[in-house]
Design an enzyme around this catalytic site. Sequence first.
Site, PDB file in Angstrom:
ATOM      1  N   CYS A 191      23.328  -8.389 -29.032  1.00 25.85           N
ATOM      2  CA  CYS A 191      22.934  -7.427 -30.185  1.00 25.85           C
ATOM      3  C   CYS A 191      24.070  -6.132 -30.258  1.00 25.85           C
ATOM      4  O   CYS A 191      24.230  -5.903 -31.455  1.00 25.85           O
ATOM      5  CB  CYS A 191      21.690  -6.497 -29.932  1.00 25.85           C
ATOM      6  SG  CYS A 191      20.119  -7.922 -29.829  1.00 25.85           S
ATOM      7  N   ARG A 230      16.785 -13.119 -34.556  1.00 29.85           N
ATOM      8  CA  ARG A 230      17.948 -12.453 -35.371  1.00 29.85           C
ATOM      9  C   ARG A 230      17.641 -12.928 -37.032  1.00 29.85           C
ATOM     10  O   ARG A 230      18.198 -13.841 -37.350  1.00 29.85           O
ATOM     11  CB  ARG A 230      19.277 -13.035 -34.834  1.00 29.85           C
ATOM     12  CG  ARG A 230      19.556 -12.671 -33.576  1.00 29.85           C
ATOM     13  CD  ARG A 230      20.695 -12.952 -32.985  1.00 29.85           C
ATOM     14  NE  ARG A 230      20.675 -12.912 -31.459  1.00 29.85           N
ATOM     15  CZ  ARG A 230      20.726 -11.681 -30.746  1.00 29.85           C
ATOM     16  NH1 ARG A 230      20.911 -10.587 -31.243  1.00 29.85           N
ATOM     17  NH2 ARG A 230      20.527 -11.678 -29.541  1.00 29.85           N
TER      18      ARG A 230
HETATM   19  C1  BEZ Z   1      21.102  -9.988 -26.552  1.00 27.31           C
HETATM   20  O1  BEZ Z   1      21.951 -10.315 -25.507  1.00 27.31           O
HETATM   21  O2  BEZ Z   1      21.289  -9.430 -27.370  1.00 27.31           O
HETATM   22  C2  BEZ Z   1      19.737 -10.529 -26.128  1.00 27.31           C
HETATM   23  C3  BEZ Z   1      19.467 -11.789 -25.693  1.00 27.31           C
HETATM   24  C4  BEZ Z   1      18.182 -12.357 -24.903  1.00 27.31           C
HETATM   25  C5  BEZ Z   1      17.357 -11.754 -25.581  1.00 27.31           C
HETATM   26  C6  BEZ Z   1      17.132 -10.712 -26.251  1.00 27.31           C
HETATM   27  C7  BEZ Z   1      18.443 -10.141 -26.451  1.00 27.31           C
END
Ligand code: BEZ
Length: 237
Positions: free
Chosen positions: A57, A140
């Site tokens: 993110c 997402r």
């Molecule tokens: C992330 O790195 O954005 C992420 C990875 C796994 C679950 C939620 C967020």
Amino acid sequence: MTTLPDSIAMPVTLPRIGDKAPSFKAVTTQGNISFPEDYKGKWVILFSHPADFTPVCTSEFITFARREREFNQLNTQLVGLSVDGLYSHIAWLRTIKDKIEFRGWKNTEVKFPLIEDITMEVAKKYGMIQPNESSTKAVRAVFFIDPKGIIRAMIYYPLSLGRNFDELKRVIIALQSADKHGVAMPADWQPGEDVIVPPANSCGVAADRMAGKEEGVYCKDWFFCMKPLKKEELELA
Ligand code: BEZ
């Protein structure tokens, strides 16, 4: 005790292409918004991310912020959302600015609104909570909403995959160009490439097209006709 599968315990509603974007009021890092009313006359990319202070993110937010101007130039506003609270959002965005470098981008300021949605009210309305992926985080999701507040395209990515920003931009350009020129875009279309002319709705027009009588249009068969559409003709946004 019987435990219901997540998908039965919490039915998911998914808005569909062509639907009016579900309306909501929300608190964001840039103040309160009424959606989609506040964005009338503009295109919007409404997107969700799973959680603040997570690495994928973070890479996406830096990219969104760094490329925001490219979207704004297409009359397109960015609006983010996660099921975190406002103070988490503020702290995360400050940390991004102060500490995180990604692809050589440093001191990145996120200026577009990021919605707090602790109650998941908005995330559920938009089908962003997909329980078999996560029942506590949004996937997402990306919604492309037109100036009349209609959902025109949607893309969903899982938690483990960051979005492709060239594709997000291509979708906006393609939707705007298709609207403006009454054409459709073929596989892997990029601005400047030939476009699809929708099938003729009368035999006379189809015959003229096949005979090469419609200026610029060339056909491989009655149902497969294309024409050039130069980049300069797109007049985007
Ligand atoms: C992330 O790195 O954005 C992420 C990875 C796994 C679950 C939620 C967020």
